[in-house]
Design an enzyme around this catalytic site. Sequence first.
Site, mmCIF file in Angstrom:
data_model
loop_
_atom_site.group_PDB
_atom_site.id
_atom_site.type_symbol
_atom_site.label_atom_id
_atom_site.label_comp_id
_atom_site.label_asym_id
_atom_site.label_seq_id
_atom_site.Cartn_x
_atom_site.Cartn_y
_atom_site.Cartn_z
ATOM 1 N N GLY A 197 11.922 -39.540 -21.668
ATOM 2 C CA GLY A 197 13.124 -38.734 -21.451
ATOM 3 C C GLY A 197 14.379 -39.585 -21.581
ATOM 4 N N GLY A 198 15.466 -39.109 -20.983
ATOM 5 C CA GLY A 198 16.738 -39.818 -21.071
ATOM 6 C C GLY A 198 16.684 -41.184 -20.415
ATOM 7 N N ASP A 229 23.428 -47.268 -17.700
ATOM 8 C CA ASP A 229 22.068 -47.193 -17.137
ATOM 9 C C ASP A 229 21.206 -48.395 -17.542
ATOM 10 O OD1 ASP A 229 22.415 -44.842 -15.691
ATOM 11 O OD2 ASP A 229 21.857 -43.571 -17.385
ATOM 12 N N ASN A 264 27.388 -41.981 -19.643
ATOM 13 C CA ASN A 264 27.421 -41.684 -18.200
ATOM 14 C C ASN A 264 28.691 -42.187 -17.520
ATOM 15 O OD1 ASN A 264 26.995 -44.433 -17.978
ATOM 16 N ND2 ASN A 264 25.431 -44.258 -16.386
ATOM 17 N N LYS A 310 25.650 -35.472 -20.113
ATOM 18 C CA LYS A 310 25.636 -36.801 -20.738
ATOM 19 C C LYS A 310 25.716 -36.748 -22.275
ATOM 20 C CE LYS A 310 23.304 -39.467 -17.127
ATOM 21 N NZ LYS A 310 22.282 -40.493 -16.889
ATOM 22 N N ARG A 324 3.347 -37.860 -21.897
ATOM 23 C CA ARG A 324 2.493 -36.659 -21.913
ATOM 24 C C ARG A 324 2.696 -35.896 -23.225
ATOM 25 N NH1 ARG A 324 3.943 -32.261 -17.410
ATOM 26 N NH2 ARG A 324 5.925 -32.446 -18.527
ATOM 27 N N THR A 325 3.941 -35.690 -23.598
ATOM 28 C CA THR A 325 4.252 -35.022 -24.869
ATOM 29 C C THR A 325 4.489 -36.118 -25.901
ATOM 30 O OG1 THR A 325 5.392 -33.363 -23.527
ATOM 31 C CG2 THR A 325 5.725 -33.248 -25.918
HETATM 32 P P1 ATR Z 1 15.021 -38.038 -17.534
HETATM 33 O O1 ATR Z 1 16.238 -37.778 -18.343
HETATM 34 O O2 ATR Z 1 15.302 -38.259 -16.071
HETATM 35 O O3 ATR Z 1 14.162 -39.112 -18.098
HETATM 36 P P2 ATR Z 1 13.447 -35.870 -18.665
HETATM 37 O O4 ATR Z 1 14.142 -35.980 -19.958
HETATM 38 O O5 ATR Z 1 13.208 -34.512 -18.104
HETATM 39 O O6 ATR Z 1 14.213 -36.647 -17.516
HETATM 40 O O7 ATR Z 1 12.062 -36.675 -18.742
HETATM 41 C C1 ATR Z 1 11.123 -36.624 -17.748
HETATM 42 C C2 ATR Z 1 9.919 -37.485 -18.130
HETATM 43 O O8 ATR Z 1 8.911 -37.320 -17.126
HETATM 44 C C3 ATR Z 1 9.275 -37.089 -19.449
HETATM 45 O O9 ATR Z 1 8.715 -38.236 -20.035
HETATM 46 C C4 ATR Z 1 8.194 -36.134 -18.980
HETATM 47 O O10 ATR Z 1 7.122 -35.972 -19.890
HETATM 48 P P3 ATR Z 1 7.199 -34.828 -21.056
HETATM 49 O O11 ATR Z 1 8.118 -35.382 -22.083
HETATM 50 O O12 ATR Z 1 5.804 -34.702 -21.510
HETATM 51 O O13 ATR Z 1 7.741 -33.597 -20.362
HETATM 52 C C5 ATR Z 1 7.717 -36.838 -17.752
HETATM 53 N N1 ATR Z 1 6.993 -35.945 -16.833
HETATM 54 C C6 ATR Z 1 7.514 -35.035 -15.998
HETATM 55 N N2 ATR Z 1 6.524 -34.406 -15.314
HETATM 56 C C7 ATR Z 1 5.344 -34.934 -15.744
HETATM 57 C C8 ATR Z 1 3.959 -34.711 -15.429
HETATM 58 N N3 ATR Z 1 3.589 -33.796 -14.521
HETATM 59 N N4 ATR Z 1 3.024 -35.447 -16.078
HETATM 60 C C9 ATR Z 1 3.393 -36.383 -16.994
HETATM 61 N N5 ATR Z 1 4.689 -36.638 -17.342
HETATM 62 C C10 ATR Z 1 5.645 -35.925 -16.724
#
Ligand code: ATR
Length: 280
Positions: free
Chosen positions: A131-132, A104, A89, A68, A154-155
């Site tokens: 995330g994305g 999206d 996308n 993407k 979380r982050t």
């Molecule tokens: P996408 O593009 O589908 O959004 P991604 O960029 O991998 O995928 O983002 C995944 C999201 O799920 C992120 O916000 C991630 O949090 P982090 O940025 O802290 O990694 C969140 N996520 C995934 N597993 C998690 C968990 N066990 N607890 C809390 N947040 C989680």
Amino acid sequence: MADAPRAFVAGHPIGHSRSPLIHGAWLMRYGIDGSYSAIDVPPEEFRALTVALRAGEWIGGNVTIPHKETAFNLVDRRDAAAEAIGAVNTLWLENGVLVGGNTDAFGFAANLDQRLQGWRDGQTALVLGAGGASRAVIHALLEAGYSRIDIVNRTVERADQLATRFGQKTAAYGWDAAGTLLKSADLIVNTTSLGMHGQPPLVLDMADVRPDAMATDIVYVPLETPFLKLAAEAGLRTADGLGMLLHQAAPGFSHWFGTWPDVDDTLRDLVIADLNKVHS
Ligand code: ATR
């Protein structure tokens, strides 16, 4: 006679994609002589795909993980949503110009328009995840007129980056803040992978949630995620995430094949049957 138009979804891996099922059903429904196929394209071969596209071998296509951002950088022009979200996308040609769009945010909004009446009247949204998918959701919420979007992740650094990107109507928080922010949210959106089949559930204390609040999830396997179940038990109106997948496909289909396709229960049931086959 010109060859039938061919469209693709390109990803790596690509086996899980439901897009061929969706577009194949529309092609059949509207009696269109065209095709839509999944192609596995490793990162080093993505540029060659754009060359083939410009040469007319394809009418356009969808791109998914991990392409993407690369697609964003390789197109000649981007639509406003792609610019805002920072990812492409959907690809199509306009007079030989390769255009990259992002559908999206449209898919997210169209799903709620269909299934969560009144969502556009909300002011404050709580977005879980950064995330994305979160970027598309935030863009859609801003377009819909939300004046405050709290991003919890979380982050926290990733949430900070999104708040910087999307400006003063957005604010970033760590996960601990979710319980407090819930109290003022009109709409709560899970954009994390939590609750997805095989992942841990998303658990939130919904005790203080507003009774007139609404909740939605971008996860659609299972359709009723643990988060949506908690929200429904707290009295919230909810919409599952499958419609976002279905609706995001419509603009691409329209660009390539010239017909705006319906997202109806027949299509939804077809995809649900396929999901049940794989995950039963
Ligand atoms: P996408 O593009 O589908 O959004 P991604 O960029 O991998 O995928 O983002 C995944 C999201 O799920 C992120 O916000 C991630 O949090 P982090 O940025 O802290 O990694 C969140 N996520 C995934 N597993 C998690 C968990 N066990 N607890 C809390 N947040 C989680």
